[in-house]
Design an enzyme around this catalytic site. Structure first.
Site, PDB file in Angstrom:
ATOM      1  N   GLN A 285       0.988  -1.024  -0.167  1.00 58.88           N
ATOM      2  CA  GLN A 285      -0.398  -0.060   0.254  1.00 58.88           C
ATOM      3  C   GLN A 285       0.920   0.947  -0.341  1.00 58.88           C
ATOM      4  OE1 GLN A 285      -3.106   0.356   0.012  1.00 58.88           O
ATOM      5  NE2 GLN A 285      -4.153  -1.464   0.327  1.00 58.88           N
ATOM      6  N   TYR A 314      -5.186 -12.460  -3.102  1.00 53.99           N
ATOM      7  CA  TYR A 314      -4.508 -11.048  -3.320  1.00 53.99           C
ATOM      8  C   TYR A 314      -3.338 -11.056  -2.741  1.00 53.99           C
ATOM      9  CZ  TYR A 314      -8.429 -12.036  -6.282  1.00 53.99           C
ATOM     10  OH  TYR A 314      -9.310 -12.061  -7.347  1.00 53.99           O
ATOM     11  N   GLU A 335      -1.558 -15.551  -3.940  1.00 54.97           N
ATOM     12  CA  GLU A 335      -0.860 -14.455  -4.908  1.00 54.97           C
ATOM     13  C   GLU A 335      -0.363 -14.370  -6.041  1.00 54.97           C
ATOM     14  OE1 GLU A 335      -0.496 -11.524  -7.126  1.00 54.97           O
ATOM     15  OE2 GLU A 335      -0.934 -10.834  -4.767  1.00 54.97           O
ATOM     16  N   ASP A 381      -8.858  -8.455  -1.787  1.00 55.79           N
ATOM     17  CA  ASP A 381      -7.850  -7.528  -1.833  1.00 55.79           C
ATOM     18  C   ASP A 381      -7.461  -7.443  -3.111  1.00 55.79           C
ATOM     19  OD1 ASP A 381      -7.236  -5.015  -1.532  1.00 55.79           O
ATOM     20  OD2 ASP A 381      -5.534  -5.490   0.094  1.00 55.79           O
ATOM     21  N   CYS A 408     -10.642  -1.222  -3.637  1.00 52.45           N
ATOM     22  CA  CYS A 408     -10.071  -0.185  -4.421  1.00 52.45           C
ATOM     23  C   CYS A 408     -10.707   0.668  -5.261  1.00 52.45           C
ATOM     24  CB  CYS A 408      -8.086   0.508  -4.738  1.00 52.45           C
ATOM     25  SG  CYS A 408      -8.613  -1.248  -5.949  1.00 52.45           S
TER      26      CYS A 408
END
Length: 543
Positions: A285, A314, A335, A381, A408
């Site tokens: 982030q 993720y 991931e 995420d 997001c």
């Protein structure tokens, strides 16, 4: 009357679009006007008219909005990075909270009151720990770095960006000077030639370290030793200078190979009490202070007691996974980026988190394989595009009691929430976080729980329905109705569902919904609804 192109109209800005553009109604037509604030009364010149909407630019502000402020950035009206430099931060937060709430209600079909509010950032300047500067030339031929104009590949030169770290700006300046002195060409995307494509700088908020990744379209460059020497002198915080090779023809920033010119291949930083090593490819982030608040909320929503198995899809470099592992029995991270998974494994070892596992795989495929593990809490995420169909299907097959969704993009979040809620989940609560002040981006955390039918749905229960087969017990009539309505937009009756169940051998009783009249005509389920119900029965694993 249709709006006329190039004509000036007076209007008042009443709202913002999802990308921060001002919205007005002029003669009944929706008009989008950049760099305006709600409450502005202004003269707007129409620059484009389509069938349904129009686009304009401000010619003159007649009465400025009370929320309008002078932009601190000198190129705020040109650069495509920030869209809210011209309004107060309080107004920006209001716009972002409304954006999330509107998405959840209009796209997601949810109760807007479930959004509990938005958490603002402690600062709106120099908060980004990651900068990726495109490199090009200005009209005079000088080498410049900066950011693209909106919907363009034209670079707006920016030497000091108000939201990037000052270290990143300083490093970019050294690279520009080196390129100019030694005639290192910037890459030309139209001509497909040149050398330096991007300057990529990461800084560690807590560690104080910084890292440069120079992204090049060619393997050979002059005087790299001089560049390394100058960079180390100008930025003592540098711990690694890397060269990434990217010869692709598209706009993807990083190539597949990265070499170390000097120092360490990874950057170290601390987040949520853990130490992380980060490769250039690993997701992290960009706003450190807000990321800690965001992840704390995700952990709180998970409601862990220490006995749960948690799956983090993720997972990037394992930032959320390690935060979850502190409170869970087992935390599993997934991931698709190999370098990120290697980072995550090392990070778990460095922090002594032995109750973690990491897998390099596509999120949806991994979720399908891990479904048998008995996942108590699922944390996702995803990137801006949200969950893909494979991931959503895997979640519905897995049926975890809780899903914590970190997003997001409010629109794709709302789409996925609608899909999950239509298949038996309910939105419990949501919280927005501003990780990107002065831009239109916003993060949101939502908690979804598996719907407990006896707590949430009122049904009329008949005695003959209590004799359930194993297949019938997997989904109620109301859940099947909701699934069909959400996916196909079709309303199906309990009678139609019963008919298709009977066709599939699920219902064997003879007295269900049978009229007492001997000559009663029973309506038969239409083919399109039969197909939709069959799909629902397969979805709930009843056939």
């Amino acid at each position: 009357m249709d709006l006329q192109k190039n004509k000036v109209y007076r209007c008042q800005i009443t709202d913002y679009t999802a990308d921060g553009t001002g919205f007005a109604k002029i003669e009944g037509r929706a008009v989008f006007v950049p760099r305006t604030a709600v409450g502005d009364q202004c003269d707007v010149r129409i620059v484009k008219v389509t069938k349904n909407v129009a686009f304009g630019r401000v010619e003159k502000i007649i009465v400025p909005s009370a929320q309008r402020t002078a932009p601190a950035c000198p190129v705020a009206d040109k650069c495509g990075g920030c869209c809210y430099q011209h309004i107060t931060y309080e107004e920006e937060l209001r716009a972002k909270e409304k954006k999330v709430r509107d998405a959840l209600t209009r796209i997601g079909g949810q109760d807007g009151a479930k959004l509990l509010g938005i958490t603002g950032a402690p600062t709106t300047e120099h908060y980004r720990n990651k900068a990726q500067y495109p490199v090009g030339r200005n009209k005079e031929g000088s080498i410049v770095t900066g950011f693209y104009r909106p919907r363009s590949h034209d670079i707006v030169p920016v030497e000091k960006c108000l939201i990037q770290s000052e270290t990143a700006d300083k490093i970019a300046a050294v690279v520009r000077e080196w390129m100019t002195e030694f005639s290192v060409m910037p890459y030309d995307y139209e001509k497909k030639r040149g050398t330096i494509r991007h300057i990529y700088v990461r800084v560690g908020e807590k560690s104080g370290e910084s890292q440069l990744t120079l992204i090049s379209a060619t393997k050979k460059m002059p005087k790299l030793d001089v560049l390394v020497e100058r960079l180390r002198a100008a930025a003592p915080s540098l711990t690694g200078i890397l060269l990434n090779h990217n010869q692709r023809d598209d706009n993807v920033i990083l190539g597949n190979r990265t070499d170390v010119l000097w120092g360490e291949p990874m950057l170290e930083d601390r987040l949520c009490g853990h130490t992380f090593l980060l490769s250039p490819e690993a997701f992290y982030q960009v706003n450190h202070a807000q990321a800690e608040r965001l992840y704390a909320c995700a952990v709180d929503y998970a409601g862990l007691t220490g006995e749960e198995t948690v799956l983090d899809l993720y997972c990037g470099a394992g930032t959320i996974t390690l935060a979850l592992a502190e409170h869970a029995k087992t935390a599993i991270g997934v991931e698709i980026v190999p370098e990120a998974i290697e980072n995550a494994k090392r990070n778990a070892l460095r922090n002594g988190m032995e109750n973690t596992e990491f897998f390099c795989a596509d999120a949806g495929q991994a979720a399908q394989r891990l479904a048998k593990r008995g996942i108590d809490v699922l944390v996702v995420d995803p990137p801006r595009k949200g969950l893909d169909a494979t991931a959503r299907d895997a979640i519905l097959k897995m049926q975890p009691p809780k899903v914590v969704y970190v997003s997001c993009d409010p629109a794709t979040l709302a789409r996925d929430v609608a899909e999950l809620c239509g298949a038996g989940y309910t939105l419990e609560k949501a919280q927005a976080f501003d990780l990107f002040p002065r831009t239109f981006h916003v993060e949101t955390v939502v908690l979804l729980s598996k719907l407990k039918v006896d707590h949430h749905i009122e049904i009329e229960l008949k005695m003959d329905e209590l004799d359930l087969t194993a297949a019938e017990s997997k989904a109620t009539y109301d859940e099947i109705k909701a699934y069909v309505l959400n996916k196909y937009g079709l309303k199906v009756s309990q009678l139609y569902i019963a008919q298709i169940k009977r066709k599939c051998g699920i219902i064997e009783r003879k007295n269900y919904n049978v009229s007492k009249k001997e000559d009663a005509k029973v309506p038969q389920c239409p083919p399109e609804k039969e197909a939709a119900i069959m799909d629902a029965l397969k979805h709930f694993q009843m056939i």
